[in-house]
Every structure is written in C-alpha cells, then in structure tokens.
Scaffold this motif. Structure first.
Motif, short mmCIF file in Angstrom:
data_model
loop_
_atom_site.label_atom_id
_atom_site.label_comp_id
_atom_site.label_asym_id
_atom_site.label_seq_id
_atom_site.Cartn_x
_atom_site.Cartn_y
_atom_site.Cartn_z
N ALA A 151 105.68 62.72 38.34
CA ALA A 151 105.27 62.40 36.96
C ALA A 151 103.97 63.10 36.59
CB ALA A 151 105.13 60.89 36.80
N ASP A 152 103.03 63.16 37.50
CA ASP A 152 101.74 63.79 37.17
C ASP A 152 101.92 65.23 36.71
OD1 ASP A 152 100.61 61.43 37.95
OD2 ASP A 152 99.50 62.22 39.65
N LEU A 153 102.80 65.94 37.40
CA LEU A 153 103.05 67.33 37.01
C LEU A 153 103.69 67.42 35.63
CD1 LEU A 153 104.45 69.01 40.27
CD2 LEU A 153 102.22 69.36 39.20
N VAL A 154 104.66 66.55 35.38
CA VAL A 154 105.36 66.60 34.09
C VAL A 154 104.37 66.35 32.95
CG1 VAL A 154 107.11 65.48 32.66
CG2 VAL A 154 107.58 65.95 35.08
N LEU A 155 103.54 65.33 33.11
CA LEU A 155 102.60 65.00 32.03
C LEU A 155 101.61 66.15 31.82
CD1 LEU A 155 101.95 61.22 32.81
CD2 LEU A 155 103.52 62.22 31.13
N ALA A 156 101.09 66.70 32.92
CA ALA A 156 100.15 67.81 32.79
C ALA A 156 100.84 69.02 32.15
CB ALA A 156 99.60 68.19 34.17
N GLY A 157 102.06 69.27 32.57
CA GLY A 157 102.80 70.40 32.03
C GLY A 157 103.03 70.26 30.53
N ILE A 158 103.38 69.05 30.11
CA ILE A 158 103.61 68.85 28.67
C ILE A 158 102.31 69.10 27.90
CG2 ILE A 158 104.05 67.08 26.92
CD1 ILE A 158 106.12 65.88 28.84
N PHE A 159 101.23 68.55 28.39
CA PHE A 159 99.96 68.71 27.67
C PHE A 159 99.60 70.20 27.51
CE2 PHE A 159 95.18 68.93 28.06
CZ PHE A 159 94.94 68.62 26.73
N LEU A 160 99.85 70.97 28.54
CA LEU A 160 99.41 72.36 28.52
C LEU A 160 100.47 73.36 28.05
CD1 LEU A 160 97.45 72.41 31.91
CD2 LEU A 160 96.48 72.32 29.60
N HIS A 161 101.72 72.91 27.88
CA HIS A 161 102.81 73.89 27.72
C HIS A 161 102.65 74.80 26.51
CE1 HIS A 161 104.69 71.39 24.63
NE2 HIS A 161 105.64 72.28 24.49
N ASP A 162 102.05 74.30 25.45
CA ASP A 162 101.91 75.12 24.24
C ASP A 162 100.46 75.30 23.84
OD1 ASP A 162 104.52 75.83 23.69
OD2 ASP A 162 104.86 74.34 22.14
N ILE A 163 99.54 75.00 24.76
CA ILE A 163 98.12 74.95 24.39
C ILE A 163 97.64 76.30 23.86
CG2 ILE A 163 97.18 75.55 26.69
CD1 ILE A 163 95.67 72.63 25.01
N ALA A 164 98.27 77.38 24.30
CA ALA A 164 97.83 78.70 23.82
C ALA A 164 98.39 79.03 22.45
CB ALA A 164 98.21 79.79 24.83
N LYS A 165 99.16 78.11 21.86
CA LYS A 165 99.51 78.29 20.45
C LYS A 165 98.22 78.35 19.62
CE LYS A 165 104.15 77.58 20.32
NZ LYS A 165 105.19 78.26 19.58
#
Lengths: 327, 327, 327, 327, 327, 327
Positions: E185-199
């Motif tokens: 779960a920790d990875l999934v949550l971190a991944g979601i937060f960062l997945h589009d951050i460079a937009k």
C-alpha cells in the motif's frame, strides 16, 4: 401534383410540398428572436431549412422525425440550396407516399421473398425447418424483413436492402455449396437467412435510417442470438424440441459472421459453415458497396474520390465490351 | 513389392525400400566417428534417419533432396519411429513412382484442365482471349500449372493443388457473376486463371514443397505481373497489341488479390473485379484449409487442436444428416 | 513581362497572364446560367477561378490539365484570393516556361546526374555494370529520370526530386559502405539507382503531380521489377546474360525497400543489402520531409502545425549557433 | 595450460578448468539425495552441469553468477554435452582472464574511444562541449562505456558493443551530416554519444549479459535523461549553466531514438535531429544484427533459419565478387 | 462592473471589458492595410477578434498570451460571434481575477489538499515518508500542484484538476487496498501522489492550457522520474538515504502508469503496485472524461455526438431514479 | 487413509489411490501390444500415466474425464514423475472428495454469497430488484454461481472463483461509487452481479476446467444477454414488466465489459456505467492474476518468468515492511 424532388430544387423557387423533417431545433437569432433550424429531405437528398419568426408552439408541434407540408422559398447559401419556410404543417405519415422519401431496392420484393422461401424449402433437416418456419410464419417480422435496409450506410442502405442482401447471399450459397460437399448446407442456408434478421430491430427506418436505442446498445448480432433462443423456447413449449447443438451452431455462425473482432464479432469462425457464411456475407456486402460507389460517383472521371472505408480510390473505366458473360 | 509407407512403419522392422531423402548432414559422434543424419519421407509422413559409420564419400553422394533405396531397421526413439540405416543407394527420380512420395489432388487433373479451358473459352473480349491463349498454348507452363501445388502449407498444398484451386475459383466465379452484372466478367475470369500462375515458378515441388530462391526473394504475386508483361510484349512483337488498360487492370487484380498489405499485396483492391477476385480467392482458400484441417485431425474429438493461422480451434461435429442439399 | 506569381496576387488586381489550369468543371448557376469552375496555379500556389457566362464550347476547349492565358480580376472570397475570368485562351505547353509553373529542385541537375554516373562507375561486378548501362544508355528514360519528382507529396515532391533523392542516397551509401564491409556494395549501389526508377512511369508530372492510371493500378515498386526483367531479357538477346541470382537480389532489394507491408512492400528485407537500402531510403526521405516541413511552415512559431504523417508537431527553434560542423 | 573452450568439449573427457557458473539450484534426486544443477559457460558456449552427492554447504558457497574451478567429466546426454562434476571451487573473478568468458568486440577499444573523442572534439557549441566533457571526464563511467555491451541480444551483444555501436554511429553521422546542412550537427553528435550511455547502468555484464533490477524497472532511455539532468545540475553548481533548450533537445533526441512507441520510446521524433538520430541508430543496429545473424548461422545453406525479430529468413549467398567498393 | 462573459455575448453589443488574448497575428487586408487577428477568451468560451487599422506598434505591444482591455463591438460572422475592436490596452495579469478566465475545479482545493496530506500521512515506511516530505514541503511545487490542470483536454482539464485527479485516486486506492492485501500500500499511495506531479512542469496554465516546450519535448512521465531522482539526491546529501529499490519501484510505477506503449509509457507494468496504479489512473481519468462529456453535450438528446477518443457516442438517458446508493 | 497428493509423489513409490483421469488414449507399443496413455491429476498437479498390457475393454471402460482408483508405481522419466499402472477401476465421482481434486477459493463461500446478497439489497430501483431476484431465487443457478470458476486460466481459475470475482468487484464498486455521484449505482451493481453469470454455462468444471461446446461456440458474454432477456420475459409473463431501457442498459454493460473488440466485446462502453464496470472488472482480474503469478512462481528469484499475457516478467521483491496500511 407530383412531388418536387430535393435534387431538382433550384434557387429562387416558390415551394409548397411535403418533405421529411428531421432534427428540428429551436434557437435564438442574434437579435433574440426565435427561429427553427431543421433538415428537409426526400429520397433524392437533404437540405437545410430555416423558419424565422418561429414560436415555441410551432417548434413543439414538430416531430423529431416526420413529415411536414411546407410553404416557402429556396435560396443559395454557401454554395448549397437552403429553404426558407413561412408555414409548416405536420402530416400524418400514412398520407404520404413513402416511396418518394426513402431509397428502396430496385428489385422486386415479393419475387425475392418467394425465392428465399423456395431456397429455404430445400433444407432437409426437420429441426432446422421447424426453426425457420417459426420465423417465416411470423408475419409481422417477415414484413419488417422485407422492408428494412441492411445497414444505415456502406451497403444495401435502402428499403428492402436486408431482403436483397439475404436473397443474394442465398443465391450465392446455393450455387457454390455443391463445390464444397463437406459443408453442411442446411446450416449455411439457415445461417444466411437469420444472420441479419435482427436488423429489423436494430435499425429505425420509418423516416431515414438510424439506430434504435436498443439496437445501438446491444446490436443486431447479439439480438439475432436472443431471437433464435426465444423461438426455440417457444417451439419447445409447443412440443418441438430443437437440439442445442443445432441452435448453438447457428448462433455461432451468426456471432462470427463479421469475421473478425474489430468488426464487432464476439467469436471468430470456428466451423466450416461459419467460415462460409462470413465469406459470402463479405463478398456480397463488398460487391454491393463497390458497385454502388462506382455508380453514385458524379461526373465522368475514371477514378472516384478517396473511399475511406475501402482505403482507396476506385477505378471505374470499363475496359471490356458490354456483351460479355455476366450480362 | 509395394512401397512400405512411413505411417505404417512399426518399430523393429527390417526395411529395404525407396524413400525421399532431405537435408542430409554429416556429423561427428561423441567418439569422433562420422555419421549422417537425414530425413526420409513419402506422402504419408517423414521420419528421422541415422546412418552410423558413414564416410565423407557416402555423404557427398547424397542429393540434398532426392530418392534413396535404404536397407536398415526401424526403432522407437523418444516416442517416435527412427530408421537406422546400413546401406544407402541413390535412385534416379525417373525410376520412382512419384505418386507414392508426394500428396496429390484426388480430383481428375485432365478433367479439371479441360473445364478450365472451357470456362475461359466463354470470354468474349478478343484481346483477353489472345493474352490467355499465349499462356494456354505454352505447353511447358501448362504442364507445370497442372502439377504445382497452390502453396507449401495452409491450403491446396499438394500436387495439382494450383489447378484445383484455380478450377474451383473459376466455377465459383462463373456461377455468381450473373448476380453481379456490373462486374466485367472477362476480367474476373482472366484474373482468376492468372492470379497464382507464377506459383509454378515460386515453388519447388519436385521433392517436397518449398520455395525457390527467386520465388522467396521476389514472390509469385510480382512474378505473375512480370509474366503477363512479357507475354503481352511477345504478342505485340507478333502483331497482336493488347491495350495497356486491359493489361494493367489484370495486373492490378493480381497484385491486390491477397486483399491486404499484411498478406503481401502491394496494392489494395481498387476495381470491382479486384474485389471479386480477392473474395473468391479467400473463400476457396479458407474452405479448403478448414475442411482439410477438420479431416486431417486424428482422433474423434469434436474440437480440433488450436489452429494458429485461424486463431481458433475448429468444431467438427456434424449436426445435420448427410443427405442434404450440398451433397 | 514577367509572370505574376500566384502568391503575389492581391485582391482587386486586373490580371492578364498565363496559368496552369486543372479540373475545369461546367456547372449551372442558381439562375440556370452556365459557368466554369477551375483551378489556376503556378509553382507558388493554386487559386479558385470562376468564369461566369461560360458556354459548352469554351468548356470543351479547355484541357483537363494544361495552360491558359486568362484575362480577369482577383477578389477576396472567404478569406482567400479567387480569380474571376472573362476571357480564357488555351496555350501550347511548349510556349510556356515550365520553370514558372512547377516546383523544381534547387540543386544542379546535370552535376547530380554526372555524380550518379561517377558513383555507379565504381561498381566492379561486370554483369551489374552491364545491367546499369542498359538503363543509363536509355536516353529517353534518363531524361525522365532527371525530370520526375520522387513523389507527389511528402518528400522530394518537385521536378528533379527523383534524381536528387537517388543522388543523395548514393552519396550516403558511398560514405557508409566502408563501415559495413560484409555488405555487397555493388548490389547496394545498383539497388539505389533503380529503386524508384519506375516513378518516371508511375507519376504524371507534365502539369502538376499526380499518378498515371497504370501507376496507380500497378505501382512503381512492381514496375521497377518488370523494367529490370525486360532489360535483362534484352541484354540476353544481345548475348549478355545476367545471372538470375543477381537479378533477383536486385529485384528483392527494390520490392522490400519500403521496409514494411503496410507501406506497400510485398516482401520484407531478407538480405543485408535490402536492409541497407531500405534504411538509407527512409533516412533520406524523412530528412527531406522534416526539413521541408520546418522550412515551409509560415510564421515564426517554434512549433509547426500537427503533421499527420509524422504523428507530431515539429520543434524548429535553432538552439546551437550556425557555424557548426554540418555547414 | 590454456583454457579448454566449451565448444571444443567432446564426450568422455576428464576436465579440470575454470568456467563461469550461473543459476545454481539445489535439488533432490528421486532417491532423496541432494544434487546441484547449474550452467557452466565461457565465451564459446554454455552447458548443463550436475554435481551429484552435493551438500547444502557446497550449494551455499556458490555465487549465483561467478567463476568456479571444476573437476569432472563430460558426457553426452540427449544429444548435448553435459558435465558431471565431482569438485567445485569458487574462484575470484580477478584471477580470471575475462576475455575467455565473455564475447568481446573484435575492434580496437582504445582506438575507437580516441576516435569518439576526436569526433566530439569538433563540436563548436560551448555549452554542449561542456556537457559532454562532464561525461568524458567521468573516468569510471567512461571505463564502463568502453566495456558494456549495447544490448543483451539482437545487436552488439558483446563487451565493447556499446562503444562500437556509438563509434560507428558517430562515423555515419559525420559522413552524412554535410548532406543535410539544415540539421544541427552539434546536437546530433552529442545525442549519439549519450543515446545509450545508461546501458552502462541498465545492463549487468560482469558475468553474462542481463538486466539490473533498476535497469529493468526504469530502462536506459529514461535513465539517460536523468544522467544528463544531473550532470547539467553539477555543471550549474560549478558555474557552467547549460540552456534548458539545449538540454531538453538532447533529452528529446534520446527519448525518441527508438522511433516508435512500441519499441519503448515515450516520445516520437519531433526535431530534425531526433529523426536523424533515430534513423542512424536503426541503421547501425540492423546492419550489425543482420550481418551477425548471417555470419553465425552454422552450415552452408543459402538461407538462414527463420529470424523472428526480423520476420524473415535471411538469404546470404554472395552474388558479387569480393573485390568491390566496400572492401 | 461584473465581467461580461463570452458565452453571454450577443451580436451588436458595445463592449468594454478585459479578455484573455491569444495568438495575435499581424496581417494585410486585401487593400494592403494592416490588421490584427487574435482570439479573445474567458472561462466560458473563445471568439475571433479583428482590429482593423492596426499598426506594427500595437501588434508588438500585445503579449502572445495575456490580458487586454478592449473597446469594440460584437457582430455575427458566419454563424458565430466576432469582436471588432477599436482600442486595445494590455493589462497586467495580476490585476485580473483569474477565476473569470480559466475553468477551475468545483471542489474545495484546500480541503482536497488536506485530505491528500492526511492519506499520505498513513504511510508507514519511513523512507517513503521522507521522500514524500521532500515534495510536500516544497511550497512552490505544492502551490503549482494545487493549481495545475491534469491535462489540456480529455479529463480534469481545468485549474485544480491535477489535485482533484490525484485526490480522487488516493481515495479510490485507500478504499480498495484492503481488498488486495498482498499489494504494498505504501508504494501505491506514493506512486499516486507523484504519478503526474511533473504536469506542473509539462503544462502551461497561466493563460489557457498548453504544453511548455520542455514538456512537449520530454514529457511529464519522464520528468517525474527526474524529479524523484533529484529529491532523493538532495535527501541523501542531507543524510537521508533512500533505498534504490524503493526509488526504482516508484519510478517504475510512474513510467508504466499509462499502461501501454502506445499511450507513451516506456515500460509496461511489472509489479502488482504498477498494475494497480495504472488501473486506478485509467478508472478515474475515464470516469471524469465520460461524465464531463455527458454533462457538456448541449441539448437534450439521449445520445451525444461521436467521441473520437472513446470511439463511440455516449448514451446519457437516466434509467433509474435519482435517490440511489451512489448519491 | 488420506489422499496422496501428486506434488508429494516421489519416484519408486507403490501407490494405490484415487486420481482424476483425463484424455485416455489406446495405443500400440512397438511390439504391437496395446497400452493406455492417460493423465492422472488432483488439485496439486498432473502426471503422465502408462498402463501396459491394456485391452480394448479396459480402455472403453474409462471415462474421458473422471475418477479412477489405480494401483501402480511411480518412476522418474525424463526428469518428471510418471505412473506405471497395473490396475485401474472407475470410481463414481459422488464417492470422491472433490476438494482434493480441484483448486478452490480460500475464501468463505457462504460469507461471500451473503455479502453479495447484502450489497444487492441496497439497490433502490424496484425493477432492477425484481430482475435480480429472478436470478437470486434461482437456486440451481445460484449453486452453480457459487461453485464455478471465473475462468479456465489467467484469473480466479478455481472453484468459487466466479463468486469471489463478483464479490470483490461489488466491494470495489460499493466503496468507490460515492466518489462518482453521477453514475447510476443501481445499474453498476446489477451489471457486476450479472456480468459473468453465464460462466456457469460456458465452463465445465466438474473434472478440471474447460469450455462446454455451447460455451465455446456462443460465449458467456452473449449468453448473459440471453439469460437476462429470458428472465425479463418470465417476469413479464408473471406481471412484472421491466423497462426495455433498463434491460438494454444492463445488457450493454455486459456486452461491453471486456472493454475492447479484441477481447471479444461486440460493443464498446457507451455509458458511464459500462465504463465503470469494464474498469472494475479489469482491475480485479488483473490484480488477482498478477498476485497469483507472483505467489505461484517457484523459487526465490526477484523476477518471475516471462508472462506472455502480461508481456513482461514480474518483479516481486517486497521493498516495504509488512505492517502497512493494506494489511
């Protein structure tokens, strides 16, 4: 007074005639006045129409799809004919000669239907005969079968198109089946007759050709299968049991008749009969489409415009004399 | 003494018979001795073969593809029959009854060829007739045309297969052309006759079926076009000019007959005749392939193995009686 | 008086000049009068043209593609220049300076052709030399080779484009072949020279660029193969036999040079030489296309419009100084 | 004593030598005894190896990938050589002549690296020079750059392959850039040098070629971009600011260099330089792959086996003499 | 005076108001006079604008993208409102209420951001917490994160859209993660937060939504990876080392989150967490897109227009009552 | 005596136990004697089995798929366990503890079914409630629904898998529907419950998992639609009319739930509810598949083997601690 066909309209004519109306919309002009935009059509074409000084009441009187007697004038707008209408009166479709408004097969419908019956009459398997009888004796369905188009565009997109497409496929099948004696002819003939029967349900063709909501959501391929299952249930309820093997083979042929997933078939052909049905369907649909595209292209150029569904332009110059084998 | 067919071999038999040999290789055993590995085959199958205590000389005497009389013994190795050979003698192919070694159409070749001639004889266009005569009167080519397979696998992959495929397509075309009167029948018939004629050049079928180097590099589709251009040139040199329009229409039909780029057609169908040819070709090839797959599957299961080119298993249970229309 | 170029036309000018005419059509106005719609163009652009009060006779005097001296006036219609013509007179193409009407390579044609000859002169294989000589000594063909465009759009779509494309590819090949010593250089050079030679036959470039009927139906890839086969036959008839191996290797390179089926190659590259040819062709075509798209985009934006064949917009801002290696 | 190469092993030999070991697994025999299965390899091949009467301790002493001195015997099992080992001793890789165990470029590494430096030395743009210097002066990285393969299979899959691939691409670029003067040469050269630099990080090539975990999860294409961004940050921290325009243009070239999404490029080429880089990369990779496949195919057949990544068999018969231009 | 919104403009109005200006171009009229064409827009729409009698100076005073107070008049041109402007004055964006000019999420931004913080606060892995803190404590970045759209079109294409998309995905993940206990779960949550951050970096959203040059050339997917690598470096420089395993797993999730190569992902999902992230992203993007398309379609028809990215028309008739579970 | 599981078999054991038998074949040994080859399996694996000295009678007594008590011995053949059987006796499946022979969900079936009922109980629309009741009250069907697998391979391929898949999807839907309030929750829940209900009919799972003939020919997607239509007809016959709008919306969701044509959906999602259903189905199927592949991979390597349906190897190293949110 004969109907004034759309394709014969010239700018500046005073017109009082009946046309099919579709997609009426009530809008505001830039000054805030109301006007109605709609299409008027008959079997020869479709034009834009504007009714200025319209009212909410007039708009609400119009069917979304139906017939109106209009009084107005033609004009040229952006290189196309447009009708400016002063009066509009809704007409009961029953008073209208549908033949003027919808394209229709140029073949004889009752002759084709008789021939369909005759070919299906050669089927020997008694269960398949029973199943087909359940369809052939459904008068309402058969009337629709003789009236519906086979599609809204591309091929056989005219009244009677479904019958003509089915009829031609049966003729092809009957003539080539003897060349492939291992193929179960009874299944092929039954499959052809039923393969598009749910077009009668998928398509709306009272006024122009379109999809019904159910047709769009479910599709004729799947609904054919539903119809067959229900007919078989009715027969069973009346004591005539059809083997599930026969039912599922016919259903399979129908599900697979588009030949590939991308064209909406949920199953690929997995029987010799399904292969034959899918190939005859493709052959007849393509020949009708190609010949129609070639005939309908205006002008006398040797090449047609680019045809996107075919991914090519078509070359239509005749290079052999007319009095040949096929004529 | 009749030929002992491969598929009748049992382990432990002493064998002295003639087989087709392919792909002989000279190798070292782990002790450093020389042995020859090769395949032996006839029309019923193919087995591994080992010749121990071989010499460079024996190896060099063997054709890469040819016939040998072997003396040896069968044994079972890893669930398959293998032949251990002591003596091998090269045989002139002319001494061999080719019929035992290569699969062959079960239809009558001369009857089919006569029928092909008869159907082509109905062509009315004199230039097309002249062009076809140039092919039909080429005795060497016509002999190959009657002998070649239509493919190395998939469909009509047997001697006489090219003729059978062409013959059946002509029969189909003749029976359905009247249903599509706008299509130029003469072109369709000529296109069918010529569409695979360069298979005679693309394929090697003296001993097993394979591609010639030129066939693999250039392909039959393109070489058909070359052959037609050259025949037309020869005719012109002899005073019979064929319109370029006719030539390029026939060439187009042939180039487009695989129906899509992925199948090696450099052009998509762009004439009604090219569409019809590509559909009849696909229909006949698929029906032959599917029926053959169904017939050849050993055992009595209702479903065949997965057939990768068809992306499905095939269902082959007969659900209708035998005495039906198609038989 | 110098020619008034299309791109210099302003609305409201009185014009009397010669333009290329294409696609004249005779139509009815809304009042029923006849008028002619046509395109007028030169190498700088193309505009709509209308001739009101036209007659059937005037229309029939016009070539489908040719030159006319017109007298008329420019006007602005829907944001674009349109010409209204009062008089039109057909001009013999020979009286026209073609250079004003068709885009043309900005490189020196005879220098390029000499360089092509020079590079091909380094070929060592005598049979390949003989084959190429048969082409190089065909004066009519070589004149077309120096004149034809390489395509109707996309890349090198101007007079001399075929020569420029072939020339650049030969230069690339000559400079990189030493890096790949296992590749048969003679084959690569010959393949490049011949790979698009049938563009001279596939394309029509007398007035604007389009496909000939034969070109559209058969295509340059296949016709290159036909041309090579015929030249080889002529050589053989004159005593110079070319190995079939050499012929089919060159033909293979040409058939495979588009690199994939979807681009109309009936064969995929199967020799090292065919791989090299297809890559050099792609490299040069893409570089010409991309640089041209970048140069031709009007305005000074850093990004061009969306380019559908490339599936991207192009970024054209220079980020390095001009005085670099490549200049 | 020289190393006994795998491909020279014969059955029945007593062996005492050093081999690379990979994938050791501890298993039970059917009697319940422990044995170790592993692969032994050197640059000439790989064989199965069994150590009977093994213990947990021996197994745990073995590296997953490393070097061992074994004592044992060769035997033939299912047509392949297998080693039966009695003793195994782990060897420090530093004591091993790596050259015997890993395939390696047959070109001179230091000469190639000098040439790379020399070509990059011609770059005129000072910022690009600064960026490249940051890489070129990174001794550890440059050592890896000179050692790594360019891939684990397909092309340049040997030690020094990355350098050889980069070197050849630079040579190609340098010779063809003058033909395309609108292309920014500095960007192309920088892009080529850096396009695969993260292969040093993506691949593991100490013992055999494989992917690192990070390499597999992130990929060299993306990591190249990360490396460039970090080098630019370091330079900026030291007072040398690189324009973001230059950085992102180089990064774009790298991201787009596989030319299409399906090959793992997250961007399609959108600059002239990106197009040129992707085409030179494809050219050099394909030429290396095709020539290697042709050379490595055992036997003397004219056609190789089917090559799935190329979707063809390769024809390798030389049809021209050896003394030609390219040699 | 309240802003006069574009969608409320009627023809013939005198207008003096502030609008966003984009793409101003200086052109010549047919008489040779200069005029400026540009777009004026606010969050409700965009119209064409013409300023006749313009000068080079006025043109050069205009920003390519910015705000202007205009004085002019509306008129109807080709069925659309157009503004004819006499005066134009550039306005500092800071004086403008951005909310009138750019579409914006209708959800509460600070509440969503707090919830994002709260959900991320449940992460247990201390290294991941440290990595996320480095982002969450970057005030400038977080301000952009709360302001940026998630895309320029298709889904969440409004200010705050990136936050809303990220927030909804985190809510989905939090509620379904207990159903898949094997997923980290920790990875999934971190991944979601960062997945589009460079937009925040890829898109320009000061005035309308578009791509930055760097964003277009490199893309947000790759730049997210760069940002993470740099944050990890900064943390390491400050003594907080993050395992490369964690970093590359998060980077992999982000690289693979478009789920297939064709959508610009250079890696396919290869961990359970990457699969979950890609599916939640697709679910939320599609649901936002579909619901928005359905809501935005004008009129009351049951079917929307054809939606090309979805390859269908959408059926939007409600067939169940409103007071159901989901509301 | 407890069952001796396949995966616990060691070579050389005397065995007398019950196993599932599949695909018995009667063959000849090389000496001409008869033997039977067959597979024996239980839920832990499958082994080859040979019965030497077999007879036609014994062979004919064996079911194609069933249970047998065998007496024999295990041996090692080509690295795999094989059973040599002396005696074989057919066993009635009713005497067998099916749980030993077929993999089965490790979740509680009745708890899951109760939860399914409970979630469906929250549906507010009375017609949908009536439709679902017709299914939920069909005891035979519900028993199959609780027993069937969701697929023969890939995901949830074990007894109870259909229920587990449906249950998890309903849980996901229930938790995320509040985030998408415009979506008609009643339709989504009904669609999930029914989307795979015809798997009970498509699949055979008495002895191993396979397709029924009908299932293979027609498919569960289409048969779900048939089942719904028939239930609706039954309800109507009993006075409970369901709106066709509701029926066709649910049917559409089911037809479109594979999300793309290539996966056998004859319709693409065209409603918000169909999009949600297809995404939840894909999410749950993929998560089950990926987690299972990761768990089932033997050994302790960080990467699994290549998984073709996923086009990747999977990385399964845990990089975060166990005690996290999701557990």
């Amino acid at each position: 007074m004969p109907h004034l066909f759309i394709k014969e309209l010239k700018p500046g004519q005073m017109i009082e005639d009946v046309y099919m109306v579709t997609q009426p919309i009530l809008r505001n002009t830039s000054r805030g006045d109301l006007y109605i935009a709609m299409y008027l059509s008959d079997k020869t074409g479709k034009v834009n129409c504007r009714m200025w000084q319209a009212t909410q009441e007039i708009y609400e009187s119009l069917p979304k799809e139906g017939f109106v007697r209009i009084r107005g004038k033609s004009e040229l707008y952006q290189n196309a004919i447009q009708l400016i209408v002063n009066q509009v009166e809704v007409i009961d479709p029953d008073e209208v000669s549908l033949a003027d408004y919808m394209p229709r097969t140029d073949k004889n419908v009752s002759e084709m239907f008789n021939e369909v019956n005759s070919i299906l009459g050669e089927i020997k398997n008694s269960q398949i005969r029973a199943l087909l009888s359940a369809f052939l004796s459904d008068k309402k369905l058969m009337k629709e079968f003789c009236t519906a188009p086979a599609a809204t565009r591309m091929h056989h997109d005219y009244l009677g198109g479904l019958l003509e497409h089915t009829f031609t496929m049966l003729k092809v099948a009957k003539s080539i089946l003897p060349l492939y004696p291992k193929v179960q002819a009874d299944l092929v003939l039954a499959g052809i007759f039923l393969h598009d029967i749910a077009k009668t349900w998928e398509l709306s063709y009272k006024m122009g050709f379109s999809y019904t909501d159910e047709g769009q959501l479910v599709g004729h391929i799947v609904h054919c299968v539903v119809m067959i299952d229900k007919k078989a249930d009715e027969l069973a309820a009346n004591g005539t049991e059809i083997d599930r093997d026969i039912i599922s083979n016919i259903q399979h042929m129908i599900l697979a008749h588009h030949g590939q997933y991308d064209f909406g078939s949920p199953k690929l052909p997995a029987t010799a009969e399904a292969f034959m049905l899918s190939r005859i369907d493709d052959l007849d649909a393509k020949m009708n489409q190609v010949v129609t595209e070639i005939e309908n292209e205006p002008g006398d150029s040797d090449w047609t415009m680019w045809k996107n569904p075919l991914q090519t332009r078509l070359y239509r110059k005749k290079v052999t004399e007319a009095d040949q084998l096929g004529e």
